[in-house]
Each structure stands twice: as structure tokens, then as C-alpha cells.
Write an enzyme that holds these catalytic residues in place. Sequence first.
Site, PDB file in Angstrom:
ATOM      1  N   SER A  48     -19.071  -3.279  14.767  1.00 30.24           N
ATOM      2  CA  SER A  48     -20.127  -4.171  15.279  1.00 30.24           C
ATOM      3  C   SER A  48     -21.035  -3.472  16.280  1.00 30.24           C
ATOM      4  CB  SER A  48     -19.508  -5.385  15.994  1.00 30.24           C
ATOM      5  OG  SER A  48     -18.517  -5.963  15.204  1.00 30.24           O
ATOM      6  N   HIS A  79     -23.526  -5.723  10.666  1.00 31.72           N
ATOM      7  CA  HIS A  79     -23.062  -4.614   9.817  1.00 31.72           C
ATOM      8  C   HIS A  79     -24.094  -4.375   8.708  1.00 31.72           C
ATOM      9  CE1 HIS A  79     -18.844  -4.494  11.347  1.00 31.72           C
ATOM     10  NE2 HIS A  79     -19.115  -5.745  11.656  1.00 31.72           N
ATOM     11  N   HIS A 101     -14.106  -6.711   6.080  1.00 36.15           N
ATOM     12  CA  HIS A 101     -12.910  -7.157   6.791  1.00 36.15           C
ATOM     13  C   HIS A 101     -12.043  -8.009   5.877  1.00 36.15           C
ATOM     14  CE1 HIS A 101     -16.081  -6.487   9.810  1.00 36.15           C
ATOM     15  NE2 HIS A 101     -15.102  -6.142  10.635  1.00 36.15           N
ATOM     16  N   TYR A 103     -10.780 -10.761   6.723  1.00 38.70           N
ATOM     17  CA  TYR A 103     -11.131 -12.179   6.900  1.00 38.70           C
ATOM     18  C   TYR A 103     -12.303 -12.611   6.025  1.00 38.70           C
ATOM     19  CZ  TYR A 103     -14.765 -10.537  10.167  1.00 38.70           C
ATOM     20  OH  TYR A 103     -15.836  -9.892  10.735  1.00 38.70           O
ATOM     21  N   GLU A 104     -13.037 -11.645   5.465  1.00 38.37           N
ATOM     22  CA  GLU A 104     -14.133 -12.008   4.567  1.00 38.37           C
ATOM     23  C   GLU A 104     -13.607 -12.421   3.188  1.00 38.37           C
ATOM     24  OE1 GLU A 104     -17.780  -9.324   4.973  1.00 38.37           O
ATOM     25  OE2 GLU A 104     -16.282  -8.249   6.133  1.00 38.37           O
ATOM     26  N   ALA A 131     -14.857  -3.483  17.812  1.00 34.42           N
ATOM     27  CA  ALA A 131     -14.917  -4.380  18.960  1.00 34.42           C
ATOM     28  C   ALA A 131     -13.542  -5.012  19.093  1.00 34.42           C
ATOM     29  CB  ALA A 131     -15.965  -5.460  18.706  1.00 34.42           C
ATOM     30  N   MET A 229      -9.730  -7.459  14.623  1.00 32.32           N
ATOM     31  CA  MET A 229      -9.548  -7.912  13.235  1.00 32.32           C
ATOM     32  C   MET A 229      -9.835  -6.821  12.210  1.00 32.32           C
ATOM     33  SD  MET A 229     -11.565 -11.525  13.670  1.00 32.32           S
ATOM     34  CE  MET A 229     -11.326 -12.561  15.135  1.00 32.32           C
ATOM     35  N   SER A 230      -9.821  -5.553  12.634  1.00 32.16           N
ATOM     36  CA  SER A 230     -10.197  -4.495  11.683  1.00 32.16           C
ATOM     37  C   SER A 230      -9.322  -3.265  11.895  1.00 32.16           C
ATOM     38  CB  SER A 230     -11.673  -4.126  11.888  1.00 32.16           C
ATOM     39  OG  SER A 230     -11.857  -3.511  13.139  1.00 32.16           O
ATOM     40  N   ASN A 253     -14.895  -8.449  25.090  1.00 35.17           N
ATOM     41  CA  ASN A 253     -14.586  -9.715  25.798  1.00 35.17           C
ATOM     42  C   ASN A 253     -13.142  -9.656  26.256  1.00 35.17           C
ATOM     43  OD1 ASN A 253     -14.282 -10.003  22.674  1.00 35.17           O
ATOM     44  ND2 ASN A 253     -12.795 -11.438  23.544  1.00 35.17           N
ATOM     45  N   HIS A 265     -18.987 -15.034  19.235  1.00 33.45           N
ATOM     46  CA  HIS A 265     -19.399 -13.808  18.537  1.00 33.45           C
ATOM     47  C   HIS A 265     -20.640 -13.215  19.220  1.00 33.45           C
ATOM     48  CE1 HIS A 265     -19.545 -10.898  15.358  1.00 33.45           C
ATOM     49  NE2 HIS A 265     -20.685 -11.335  14.863  1.00 33.45           N
TER      50      HIS A 265
HETATM   51  N1  HPA Z   1      -9.992 -11.221  19.280  1.00 28.47           N
HETATM   52  C1  HPA Z   1      -9.985 -10.666  18.042  1.00 28.47           C
HETATM   53  N2  HPA Z   1     -10.939  -9.847  17.609  1.00 28.47           N
HETATM   54  C2  HPA Z   1     -11.931  -9.554  18.453  1.00 28.47           C
HETATM   55  C3  HPA Z   1     -12.008 -10.089  19.742  1.00 28.47           C
HETATM   56  C4  HPA Z   1     -10.973 -10.947  20.180  1.00 28.47           C
HETATM   57  O1  HPA Z   1     -10.958 -11.457  21.324  1.00 28.47           O
HETATM   58  N3  HPA Z   1     -13.133  -9.579  20.325  1.00 28.47           N
HETATM   59  C5  HPA Z   1     -13.724  -8.786  19.400  1.00 28.47           C
HETATM   60  N4  HPA Z   1     -13.000  -8.755  18.268  1.00 28.47           N
END
Ligand code: HPA
Length: 295
Positions: A48, A79, A101, A103-104, A131, A229-230, A253, A265
Site C-alpha cells: 500500500s 495498488h 491478497h 481477502y480478495e 502496511a 493481511m499479506s 496504525n 483504511h
Molecule cells: N490490522 C491488520 N492489517 C493491517 C492493519 C491492522 O491494524 N493495519 C494495516 N494493515
Amino acid sequence: MTNSNAKGAKVTSTSTAFQDEFARASEAAEFIRQKIKVQPKIALVLGSGLGGFADELQDATVIPYAQIPHFPATSAEGHAGNLVVGKVDDVPVAAMQGRVHYYEGHSLLRVTFPVRVFSRLGIKAAFFTNAAGGVNLQLEQGCLVVLKDHINLQGSNPLIGPNDDRFGPRFSDMSEAYAKDFRALALKEGKRHGITICEGVYAAVSGPSYETPAEIRYLRTIGADTVGMSTVPEVIVARHCGIKVLAISCVTNMAAGILNQPITHAEVLETGARVRGQFVALLKSLIPRMAETLS
Ligand code: HPA
């Protein structure tokens, strides 16, 4: 059951599914090879907000994923969906502007396909960026974390299924998934650039919902410093293929329940954008150092 295929390589199954995967990866690699001017040494998988780095490569060839046979197309915001092959300081690299990903809705076989293509292209090292949420309370938003290890909580493994020995062995060693010398280089170069950088353990979850505060307390208890998540499926496949790995997260974050605010996001993208300059400086200085370690 162990069989031999036409080339005499062992395939631990009667299924042809993984023989096809090898053929598919080889076909994609051949397609790329026909288009590029240099043999890439290092693969860059840019998460990202960092895809723009690929626009800075010298002598670049841009290949949209959609043109590459069997390559999965990305849909996630932030992306771009191009493979860019070019040079960083005379080091030839193949950069993915964005990744797909789990999740997609893609299978882990699809998610990790590009890594197998890199292996068929003869690439020996991969540098992943992503990220992540900060789980360790000592982390701060915007700092970089070099992965020293991971915990796979995605509920599956990309190597499940018949093994094709032409990619790697049935049981793949993961005791040093993230190369020690690359990690040391990353910390050294990061500090030299005045970047807030440390090492940590990345927990991979499937997403796409962010975690609950209870899940984050659990992740902290089991030794995770960051969550995302990656990356982990790709790292597992890279190690299976014998590709050396470096991965760095940007803590976009603090994870759920740490600060008294929801996670969005937009916040993830904003922090990614704020740290982009530092991250790009680090990428630029690390790539030549990483290349020196490859024979
Ligand atoms: N959790 C999961 N995936 C993420 C996060 C998070 O807080 N921040 C960026 N990708």
C-alpha cells in the site's frame, strides 16, 4: 504417492495440478523475459502506498499484470497492478506495484503465483513491503519494522497440495525465513538515514476485517509485534523456491483497542503516504547492499 514427470523430476502426487503450476509460472516468466532488457536480480513487492517507487526505476519496462499469462489482477485500493522491470543504481530489479491478497478471494496458490514466476525468472532475492498494525505497545505509528519472523494465522498454507520438487522440497525449512544478513543491513541503513526502525514478529491474519481488541491482546501474548493481511504466503513460497527474503512493515496504525479510536483504511493510506519518502530512501540504499550478498 511419488511419480516422475516427463523431465524425470519427482512429483509427490498423481495429480497434474502442480505440474501445471510449474508450466504456468514458466510461461509467465518466458513472456516477461521476452519484454525486458535486463535480467532482474531482486524482486520488490511493494505494498500500500509504495507502488510509486517503481516509477523511479531506470530503463524501466512496465508490464500490466493483465497482460502476463496467468498473473492475478489486483483490485485493492492503492495498488496499481504493474510489473516494472528496471534498475536501481545499476541493480536490475522486478518491482510489483501492488499484490493480490487472500481477502480478495484469491486462493493462496494465486496469491503466491508471482513469486513462483520470479523463481522461474532466476531471481534470487525478494524484498517485501507492507502496511501493518502495531501490536507491541512500544511501537509508534509511522515507524518501520524489519520482519525477523512471522506467525501464520491465515488458516492455510500456500504449499498445501501436491508438492512439485522442481520448485522445492515437500517440507520447507522456515527456521530463518528472513535472512539474517538482510535484516542487519536494513537496520544499519535505516539508522544511517535517521529512520525509526526496529525488528519484530509479524502476525499474518486473513482480514479483511481489522482485528478486535481481544484478538490484539491474544496476538501480543503469543509474541507478535505487528499484524497484517499479506506477505506471509509469499514468503513461504519464496523460501520453498530458495529465494532469500527481506520484509519491512510500515506501522500505519496502532492495532485495535490500543488507542481510543477506530481503525480506517484512510488512516492506513495516510500514514503510508507520510512515511513514503523514508521508505523509498531505505529501499534505494538497501537494494545495492542486498545485491552485493548475492553470487
Ligand atoms: N490490522 C491488520 N492489517 C493491517 C492493519 C491492522 O491494524 N493495519 C494495516 N494493515
